[in-house]
Scaffold this active site. Sequence first.
Site, PDB file in Angstrom:
ATOM      1  N   PRO A 127       0.833  -1.214   0.000  1.00 55.21           N
ATOM      2  CA  PRO A 127       0.000   0.000   0.000  1.00 55.21           C
ATOM      3  C   PRO A 127       0.864   1.260   0.000  1.00 55.21           C
ATOM      4  O   PRO A 127       1.802   1.371   0.785  1.00 55.21           O
ATOM      5  CB  PRO A 127      -0.800  -0.105   1.307  1.00 55.21           C
ATOM      6  CG  PRO A 127      -0.639  -1.500   1.771  1.00 55.21           C
ATOM      7  CD  PRO A 127       0.626  -2.028   1.192  1.00 55.21           C
ATOM      8  N   GLU A 128       0.562   2.171  -0.910  1.00 56.47           N
ATOM      9  CA  GLU A 128       1.241   3.460  -0.967  1.00 56.47           C
ATOM     10  C   GLU A 128       0.228   4.530  -0.532  1.00 56.47           C
ATOM     11  O   GLU A 128      -0.872   4.206  -0.090  1.00 56.47           O
ATOM     12  CB  GLU A 128       1.769   3.709  -2.379  1.00 56.47           C
ATOM     13  CG  GLU A 128       2.693   2.574  -2.851  1.00 56.47           C
ATOM     14  CD  GLU A 128       3.219   2.760  -4.267  1.00 56.47           C
ATOM     15  OE1 GLU A 128       3.400   3.911  -4.697  1.00 56.47           O
ATOM     16  OE2 GLU A 128       3.458   1.750  -4.949  1.00 56.47           O
TER      17      GLU A 128
ATOM     18  N   ARG B 116       1.882 -11.537   5.870  1.00 52.68           N
ATOM     19  CA  ARG B 116       3.340 -11.639   5.809  1.00 52.68           C
ATOM     20  C   ARG B 116       4.063 -10.928   6.943  1.00 52.68           C
ATOM     21  O   ARG B 116       5.300 -11.028   7.060  1.00 52.68           O
ATOM     22  CB  ARG B 116       3.835 -11.147   4.451  1.00 52.68           C
ATOM     23  CG  ARG B 116       3.342 -12.077   3.343  1.00 52.68           C
ATOM     24  CD  ARG B 116       3.925 -11.731   2.003  1.00 52.68           C
ATOM     25  NE  ARG B 116       5.389 -11.903   1.988  1.00 52.68           N
ATOM     26  CZ  ARG B 116       6.153 -11.568   0.954  1.00 52.68           C
ATOM     27  NH1 ARG B 116       5.618 -11.042  -0.104  1.00 52.68           N
ATOM     28  NH2 ARG B 116       7.451 -11.759   1.003  1.00 52.68           N
TER      29      ARG B 116
END
Length: 267
Positions: free
Chosen positions: A2-3, A105
Amino acid sequence: MPELPEVETVRRQLAPLVVGRRILDGWAHPSPKFSSAPTAAGAVIEDVGRRGKYLLLGLDDDRQLVVHLGMTGQLRVRRGDDVDPYVRAWWALDDGRVLELHDVRRFGRLGVVPVGEYASLPTLAMQGPEPWDEALDAGGLWRATRRSRARIKTQLLSQRPLAGVGNIYADEALWRAGIHPARRSITKPQAERLLAELRAVLDQGIANGGTTLRDYRTPDGEPGRNQLELGCYGRAGEPCARCGTELRRTVIDARGTTFCPDCQRTR
Ligand SMILES: [Zn+2]
């Protein structure tokens, strides 16, 4: 990962679900990246802000619950007790719902800190201005890039010239600005073009609810739509929409990079 547009989309959807709610209880995975979550218990969530790729949930006791989603993190609000092994932290709210950080993750992290005290979150502490900060202009961006000899794409990913840009939006903005991602310096007119294109691709990303390649979901479980609008990122082998040359994939400082060898010159 996500940016800024994905994190901003999460912020906008999350705010109406959690603002005004008191945190009754909390739990965290024992990793130091998540373990401070329960210390937010007792506080009321007053607002949901964002800085770069960080979410900042303001608490009524002058602290902030800071969340970075990492690669696969998702903040979700659910009802009931769903047992999901990938939830790394949760907070029970006073309306019976549960805010949770789901992160397969485990590249995400969180912290509960006094407002503005980010020593434990160094990448948040040292990042550059927000892309729409009034104090950020092309001259400032140009001077920031001149302080480093790193490649321009790597500088953008460092968050130092400005906050919030990752691999997708860096490739898009550099392609639209006609700047080769491996350049170690740019001219002042190029900085002006780059800043305008960075703002444009980030605005477009927000308008489309973010880019979903694999894991990113908004808090209501929906994927973003911006992946349909990308002109360069992920399109290696396809013709450049501007000049028809085949877009090429390369690796720059260990990051996969797509660019147009004709529109984006090294000199
Ligand atoms: Zn081209």
